[in-house]
Design an enzyme around this catalytic site. Structure first.
Site, PDB file in Angstrom:
ATOM      1  CB  SER A   1      10.377  18.020 -35.773  1.00 45.47           C
ATOM      2  OG  SER A   1       9.767  17.327 -34.714  1.00 45.47           O
TER       3      SER A   1
ATOM      4  CG  ASP B   1      11.423  11.997 -38.696  1.00 43.75           C
ATOM      5  OD1 ASP B   1      10.808  11.134 -39.352  1.00 43.75           O
ATOM      6  OD2 ASP B   1      11.779  11.808 -37.520  1.00 43.75           O
TER       7      ASP B   1
ATOM      8  CG  HIS C   1      13.323  13.645 -34.848  1.00 44.17           C
ATOM      9  ND1 HIS C   1      12.253  13.324 -35.665  1.00 44.17           N
ATOM     10  CD2 HIS C   1      12.986  14.815 -34.251  1.00 44.17           C
ATOM     11  CE1 HIS C   1      11.311  14.251 -35.557  1.00 44.17           C
ATOM     12  NE2 HIS C   1      11.741  15.177 -34.712  1.00 44.17           N
TER      13      HIS C   1
END
Length: 464
Positions: free
Chosen positions: A167, A191, A261
């Site tokens: 992330s 991601d 996610h």
């Protein structure tokens, strides 16, 4: 109770004390094991000032980290002649440690004799004000650069540095890579965060020139993740949006917000365990892949199809030769670890005079009696006379020997007549194991909404 037990069994007390020392204290230095920062929601409400911990693990101290922070690199365990992997987490709105942090560390150490540095910036990532965490990414990158500079002075090589960022952590890795003009060995983005980064220039986010090789896994492009390609190779499992097994409504609680996610992390860890072959297919779009436009890697031989995750760098040299050196790859997964999906194509040549539009449901039975239905909801296909229609199927297990195939044709029309699909040839071919014999069936009729079962036969040589 424990006191009396130790009196009766003194050896038990000695073992308990030894285990305590092994788990909590480093005998060689006398220092305590440094744990990943554990915060909670009140910390997020108040907000946290950035503080960095760099937790080093090697095979010699795999259960007890050595804190490199502020030590001026006077490390007991760090060996700069070996690969150095940084694992960087992302935004932590509740402050708890990532549930995957120990598993990824253990899996990496089981795979190679390397240095693992867990980048703990939980103080700085824990806040309800997301832009604050975003602004801290640059600061974390600068701190990491200072450490890497020291490592380089002590004999480390940029080639040996590999950063795995989750992330916001993916963009941190990108910023570090930019500081070295893209000369670090590899960056894997799991991601990468979309909010506050989407639409930004390459200098403001992860980009494919930030390392010698950049691979990215996108699993939540319609919410928390970054939609567009960022690396040399970008993987889009299940199209990069809704992941199988994740809640589809808010009734799923917190998992509704984070499951898609986080799936990128669990897919990467699955690639380390190599319990199955997750095959990805280079293609211009997910729709193109589902329609059978990109389900062969013949053009890339002797390379196999791209490998997801840890072994994605097998494609490094191929991508360097491309202009631009970027590729998107698509595939489907199952709903739980290790996320294996075994892909097949059912090719159908119809001989109806009129075209038919409809759906095909596919079941396969093996000689052991296992009956599995395709877990891929195929899109509507149009069956033209003497033209091949390709239908993608995916199963949660592989088939060594297939005894029966069941097909069901449906137009999904509630009213109106029921149709027949006249099939000149049906061919089943494995995408996951392309060397297998292709199986066929010739000259039969599918009655709408009726199951038709048959034993397949090896395809005629002229058909293969």
């Amino acid at each position: 109770m424990f006191h009396s037990a130790f009196q009766r069994f003194p050896l038990l007390g000695i073992c308990f004390f030894a285990c305590f020392l092994a788990c909590c204290v480093r005998a060689d230095t006398g220092g305590k094991c440094t744990e990943f920062t554990d915060l909670n929601l009140p910390d997020a409400l108040i907000g946290t000032d950035l503080k960095l911990q760099l937790l080093l693990y090697t095979r010699k101290n795999k259960n007890c980290s050595e804190n490199l922070s502020g030590q001026n690199l006077t490390s007991v365990y760090l060996n700069v002649t070996k690969k150095i992997i940084f694992v960087i987490h992302g935004y932590r709105p509740t402050g708890s440690p990532p549930i995957w942090i120990n598993e990824i560390k253990n899996s990496l150490l089981a795979k190679e004799d390397i240095n693992i540095i867990i980048v703990d910036w939980n103080r700085g990532a824990t806040t309800l004000i997301y832009p604050t965490a975003v602004s801290n990414t640059r600061k974390v990158a600068e701190m990491l650069k200072n450490l890497i500079d020291e490592m380089l002075e002590n004999g480390a090589s940029l080639d040996s540095i590999y950063m795995i960022g989750v992330s916001l952590g993916a963009h941190i890795a990108g910023f570090v890579g930019k500081a070295y003009s893209g000369k670090i060995g590899r960056i894997t983005g799991l991601d990468p965060a979309g909010p506050s980064f989407s639409g930004k220039e390459p200098t403001e986010r992860l980009y494919h020139t930030d390392a010698q090789f950049v691979d990215v896994i996108h699993t939540d492009i319609d919410a928390l993740g970054y939609r567009k390609p960022l690396g040399n190779i970008d993987f889009y499992p299940n199209g990069g949006t809704d992941q199988p097994g994740c809640p589809q409504t808010i009734l799923g609680g917190s998992q509704y917000f984070k499951c898609d996610h986080q799936r990128s992390v669990f897919l990467f860890m699955s690639s380390l365990e190599q319990k199955c072959n997750i095959t990805a297919f280079p293609c211009d779009s997910y729709v193109g892949y589902r329609n059978g436009e990109c389900t062969s890697c013949e053009a890339f031989k002797p390379l196999p199809c791209p490998a997801l995750g840890y072994y994605a760098d097998k494609w490094k040299n191929h991508l360097i030769e491309k202009n631009p050196p970027v590729t998107n790859a698509y595939f489907d997964t199952s709903d739980k670890e290790p996320f294996c999906m075994y892909h097949y194509f059912v090719d159908i040549i119809a001989w109806n005079k009129s075209s038919r539009r409809g759906f095909i449901r596919i079941q396969i039975e093996d000689r052991a009696g296992n009956i599995i239905e395709s877990k891929i909801n195929s899109d509507a296909a149009v069956f033209h006379q003497y033209r091949q229609a390709k239908i993608l199927a995916g199963f949660y297990m592989d088939f060594d020997s297939i005894s029966k195939i069941t097909l069901t044709f449906s137009t999904k029309n509630v009213v109106g007549p029921k149709y027949k699909l006249r099939v000149l040839q049906m061919r089943l071919r494995s995408l996951s194991n392309t060397e297998r014999f292709q199986l066929c069936r010739y000259d039969f009729i599918l009655l709408e909404n009726n199951e038709t079962s048959f034993r397949p036969v090896p395809c005629h040589e002229m058909d293969v």
